[in-house]
Scaffold this motif. Structure first.
Motif, short mmCIF file in Angstrom:
data_model
loop_
_atom_site.label_atom_id
_atom_site.label_comp_id
_atom_site.label_asym_id
_atom_site.label_seq_id
_atom_site.Cartn_x
_atom_site.Cartn_y
_atom_site.Cartn_z
N LEU A 37 19.30 155.68 59.30
CA LEU A 37 18.95 154.77 58.21
C LEU A 37 18.12 153.59 58.70
CD1 LEU A 37 22.17 154.91 56.24
CD2 LEU A 37 20.00 156.05 55.49
N SER A 38 17.58 153.44 59.79
CA SER A 38 16.95 152.44 60.42
C SER A 38 15.48 152.00 59.62
CB SER A 38 16.39 152.47 61.69
OG SER A 38 15.62 153.71 61.82
N ILE A 39 15.06 150.78 59.64
CA ILE A 39 14.21 150.06 58.75
C ILE A 39 14.14 150.36 57.43
CG2 ILE A 39 11.83 149.67 59.12
CD1 ILE A 39 11.40 150.82 61.75
N ASN A 40 15.24 149.87 56.65
CA ASN A 40 15.43 150.15 55.28
C ASN A 40 15.74 148.55 54.64
OD1 ASN A 40 14.52 152.75 54.48
ND2 ASN A 40 16.28 153.28 55.77
N SER A 41 16.05 148.42 53.38
CA SER A 41 16.36 147.04 52.82
C SER A 41 17.64 147.54 51.80
CB SER A 41 15.34 146.69 51.83
OG SER A 41 15.20 145.53 51.52
N PHE A 42 18.67 147.34 52.45
CA PHE A 42 20.12 147.36 51.61
C PHE A 42 20.65 146.28 51.14
CE2 PHE A 42 19.80 151.41 54.01
CZ PHE A 42 20.10 152.37 52.88
N GLY A 43 19.76 145.10 51.11
CA GLY A 43 19.95 144.10 50.43
C GLY A 43 21.13 143.31 50.75
N GLY A 44 21.67 143.19 52.12
CA GLY A 44 22.71 142.68 52.65
C GLY A 44 24.12 143.22 52.28
N LYS A 45 24.19 144.46 51.70
CA LYS A 45 25.42 145.33 51.56
C LYS A 45 26.09 145.57 52.75
CE LYS A 45 23.60 147.39 47.24
NZ LYS A 45 22.54 146.51 46.95
N VAL A 46 27.59 145.64 52.70
CA VAL A 46 28.11 145.85 53.79
C VAL A 46 27.83 147.66 54.25
CG1 VAL A 46 30.61 146.16 54.61
CG2 VAL A 46 29.95 144.54 53.08
N ILE A 47 27.86 147.92 55.48
CA ILE A 47 27.92 149.34 56.04
C ILE A 47 29.00 149.78 55.39
CG2 ILE A 47 28.07 150.54 58.23
CD1 ILE A 47 26.78 148.18 59.56
N PRO A 48 28.83 151.06 54.57
CA PRO A 48 30.00 151.79 54.08
C PRO A 48 30.68 152.48 55.12
CG PRO A 48 27.74 152.47 53.18
CD PRO A 48 27.48 151.55 54.46
N LYS A 49 32.11 152.27 54.99
CA LYS A 49 33.24 152.82 55.64
C LYS A 49 33.04 154.28 55.69
CE LYS A 49 36.31 148.77 54.96
NZ LYS A 49 37.53 148.22 54.62
N PHE A 50 32.61 154.87 54.72
CA PHE A 50 32.66 156.36 54.77
C PHE A 50 31.91 157.01 55.86
CE2 PHE A 50 29.04 155.86 51.65
CZ PHE A 50 28.32 156.82 52.18
N ILE A 51 31.05 156.24 56.33
CA ILE A 51 30.27 156.74 57.34
C ILE A 51 30.97 157.21 58.76
CG2 ILE A 51 28.62 156.04 59.30
CD1 ILE A 51 27.03 154.65 57.39
N SER A 52 32.12 156.48 58.92
CA SER A 52 33.11 156.98 59.95
C SER A 52 33.84 158.26 59.55
CB SER A 52 34.15 155.80 60.02
OG SER A 52 35.02 155.78 58.84
N SER A 53 33.43 158.88 58.52
CA SER A 53 34.29 160.10 58.13
C SER A 53 33.24 161.33 58.64
CB SER A 53 34.54 160.30 56.77
OG SER A 53 35.52 159.42 56.39
N PHE A 54 32.15 161.10 59.15
CA PHE A 54 31.29 162.11 59.72
C PHE A 54 31.65 162.33 61.18
CE2 PHE A 54 28.27 160.13 56.77
CZ PHE A 54 27.94 161.18 55.93
N LYS A 55 32.61 163.23 61.11
CA LYS A 55 33.44 163.46 62.40
C LYS A 55 32.58 164.34 63.51
CE LYS A 55 37.32 161.84 60.77
NZ LYS A 55 37.83 160.47 61.48
N ASN A 56 31.48 164.66 63.23
CA ASN A 56 30.70 165.55 64.11
C ASN A 56 29.42 164.55 64.66
OD1 ASN A 56 31.88 168.06 64.41
ND2 ASN A 56 31.29 168.24 62.13
#
Length: 230
Positions: A37-56
């Motif tokens: 997701l590099s070089i984008n503009s998420f406006g200061g939003k927090v990194i979503p915790k659900f990313i930690s559920s991608f077990k692979n």
């Protein structure tokens, strides 16, 4: 003076940036191994915790993405991760064929910070870590935590406002480290002695750290060193 062509290019670049919210429905990609997701503009939003559920997941790149707030400890659940890039530098660089990097654009940057790093213990496969420009000023456990990364090869912690460094560690696990960047952190006056135990280091960058002379002769232990920046 900036040309009209430059203005058009910059406007097109900004329109190409992803913004808004990341939808948890992405978790349906349950076999995902590479997430960029590099070089984008998420406006200061927090990194979503659900990313930690991608077990692979093996590769996670969130650099220069406009995330802010605290980096979630849940990233430590990504036990198969080998590459993690959270670099928060707002500058966009382009690498040219002549080997020189050219600064191109600025993107909005937000306060991305970490309060502690003990969650590194859940990343035994991590080989590449870049947290450049992430605020680590309250992460007093940063040295002990990076020492819990047994597979780390490339470590980049430039301009992280690191707390005062201890010159030694009780036991050094960073014996496979080949690249270490602790630049722009004002960690002086002495070089950390544990650096000298990383005999496989090829690149060491410690510039802008207010180091005092004389530099320890133990630097000569780094017999594989090819690049040194003090």
């Amino acid at each position: 003076m900036q040309s009209s062509t430059d203005n058009v290019d910059q406007a097109e670049f900004k329109r190409s940036l992803i913004s808004g919210e990341l939808n948890p429905s992405l978790l349906e990609l349950k076999y995902l191994k590479h997430f960029d997701l590099s070089i984008n503009s998420f406006g200061g939003k927090v990194i979503p915790k659900f990313i930690s559920s991608f077990k692979n997941l093996r590769y996670l790149n969130l650099s220069t993405s406009g995330f802010g707030g605290r980096v979630p400890h849940e990233l430590g659940n990504l036990s198969t991760l080998s590459y993690l890039d959270l670099n928060n530098d707002r500058r966009i660089w382009v690498n040219m064929s002549d080997g020189i990097s050219y600064y191109v654009f600025d993107v909005p940057a937000y306060d991305l910070h970490v309060d502690r790093l003990d969650w590194f213990s859940g990343l035994p496969s991590l080989q590449y870590l870049d947290m450049g420009s992430v605020n680590l000023s309250t992460a007093t456990d940063w040295q002990l935590s990076i020492n819990m990364l047994p597979s780390i090869l490339n470590l980049h912690l430039s301009y992280c406002q690191l707390p005062n460094i201890s010159t030694s560690l009780p036991h050094v696990n960073l014996t496979s480290l080949s690249t270490l960047d602790l630049s722009e952190n004002w960690l002086g006056p002495q070089l950390p002695t544990w650096v000298f135990n990383s005999s496989r280091l090829v690149s060491l960058d410690l510039h802008y750290n207010d180091l005092s002379y004389p530099i320890s002769t133990a630097l000569g232990n780094l017999c594989n060193l090819q690049t040194l920046n003090l």
